[in-house]
Design an enzyme around this catalytic site. Structure first.
Site, PDB file in Angstrom:
ATOM      1  N   ALA A  71      21.096   1.352 -19.024  1.00  0.00           N
ATOM      2  CA  ALA A  71      22.536   1.096 -19.008  1.00  0.00           C
ATOM      3  C   ALA A  71      23.199   1.356 -20.360  1.00  0.00           C
ATOM      4  O   ALA A  71      22.680   0.985 -21.414  1.00  0.00           O
ATOM      5  CB  ALA A  71      22.806  -0.330 -18.565  1.00  0.00           C
ATOM      6  N   PRO A  88      19.298  -2.683 -21.424  1.00  0.00           N
ATOM      7  CA  PRO A  88      20.252  -1.673 -21.872  1.00  0.00           C
ATOM      8  C   PRO A  88      19.659  -0.630 -22.810  1.00  0.00           C
ATOM      9  O   PRO A  88      18.726  -0.896 -23.572  1.00  0.00           O
ATOM     10  CB  PRO A  88      21.329  -2.512 -22.577  1.00  0.00           C
ATOM     11  N   CYS A  89      20.243   0.541 -22.763  1.00  0.00           N
ATOM     12  CA  CYS A  89      19.740   1.723 -23.473  1.00  0.00           C
ATOM     13  C   CYS A  89      19.549   1.498 -24.963  1.00  0.00           C
ATOM     14  O   CYS A  89      18.532   1.876 -25.539  1.00  0.00           O
ATOM     15  CB  CYS A  89      20.708   2.881 -23.227  1.00  0.00           C
ATOM     16  N   PHE A  90      20.542   0.889 -25.622  1.00  0.00           N
ATOM     17  CA  PHE A  90      20.540   0.851 -27.083  1.00  0.00           C
ATOM     18  C   PHE A  90      19.695  -0.266 -27.664  1.00  0.00           C
ATOM     19  O   PHE A  90      19.680  -0.462 -28.875  1.00  0.00           O
ATOM     20  CB  PHE A  90      21.972   0.790 -27.605  1.00  0.00           C
TER      21      PHE A  90
END
Length: 240
Positions: free
Chosen positions: A62, A120-122
């Site tokens: 995400a 989430p992606c980060f």
């Protein structure tokens, strides 16, 4: 998403397209195979809170698209020999372009691949992704469309990614803080300057003959309309 997908489906031999864009509304995007049902509020709730939502054709996890710059690269896989080689070349182009702005970026070292449900992606980088001060600055993902690759990603200008933690219905997850350009560059250059720098880095890494345009002539309208219907479908967005 529909435009990137349409470009990949219509990409001819020996040609490619690089795009840069931003989003009209803060938009939550899920990776292609990322579980979302029961992990994030449903679509009406997200919209009530001011968020749009979409599922990407590419993998990864995400991302909140808001105060960032999204890039996409469409090209024949044969131009790179493999998807992995393409990923490496594109990320090196991002590093070179951002370094020209005076940003001390680097590529993330090898690391175990994270599953689609890893949050989430980060929160964690994949091998080769762009890092700054120990944090992830650019999140990127790929998909293969026949003999063509689509890679796109998000270059963080400011950090809105922490909002994903508040949105998620699952508690207790932790991860590294992302990096942002605004925390490094003072004054922060315009988006147009950022695009010029990244474009220059990609030109150096990918070589070839380049021309600038709005890309409208590259879209097959019937395919674009079909892909728009696909990406606006709840059956796709909430398929997992």
């Amino acid at each position: 998403m529909a435009r990137d997908d349409t470009l990949a489906r219509g990409c001819g031999s020996g040609e490619g397209v690089v795009r840069f864009y931003q989003w009209d509304l803060p938009t939550l995007s899920f990776g292609r195979n990322e579980p979302a049902v029961g992990r994030y509020p449903d679509e009406p709730t997200l919209r009530d809170q001011g968020y749009d939502v979409v599922r990407r054709p590419t993998g990864g996890r995400a991302v909140l698209h808001h105060r960032e710059l999204t890039y996409s690269v469409v090209a024949p896989i044969s131009a790179f020999t493999s998807l992995k080689a393409a990923y490496r070349s594109i990320n090196l182009g991002l590093v070179e372009g951002l370094a020209d702005l005076g940003v001390d970026v680097s590529s993330a070292p090898p690391a175990p691949a994270l599953p689609p449900d890893a949050g989430p992606c980060f929160r964690a980088p994949a091998e080769g992704e762009v890092m700054l001060d120990g944090g992830k600055l650019v999140g990127s993902a790929q998909v293969r469309v026949g003999d063509v690759l689509l890679q796109h990603g998000s270059i963080l200008i400011q950090d809105d990614q922490h909002l994903l933690g508040a949105l998620r219905l699952l508690a207790g997850e932790k991860g590294a803080e992302p990096a942002t350009l605004a925390a490094w560059l003072d004054p922060m250059p315009t988006v147009e300057t950022l695009i010029d720098a990244v474009e220059s880095g990609l030109k150096s890494a990918l070589t070839g003959d380049w021309r600038t345009g709005d890309g409208e002539g590259s879209f097959n309208r019937s395919i674009l309309n079909e892909r728009r219907a696909h990406y606006s479908s709840p059956e796709w967005t909430w398929r997992r």
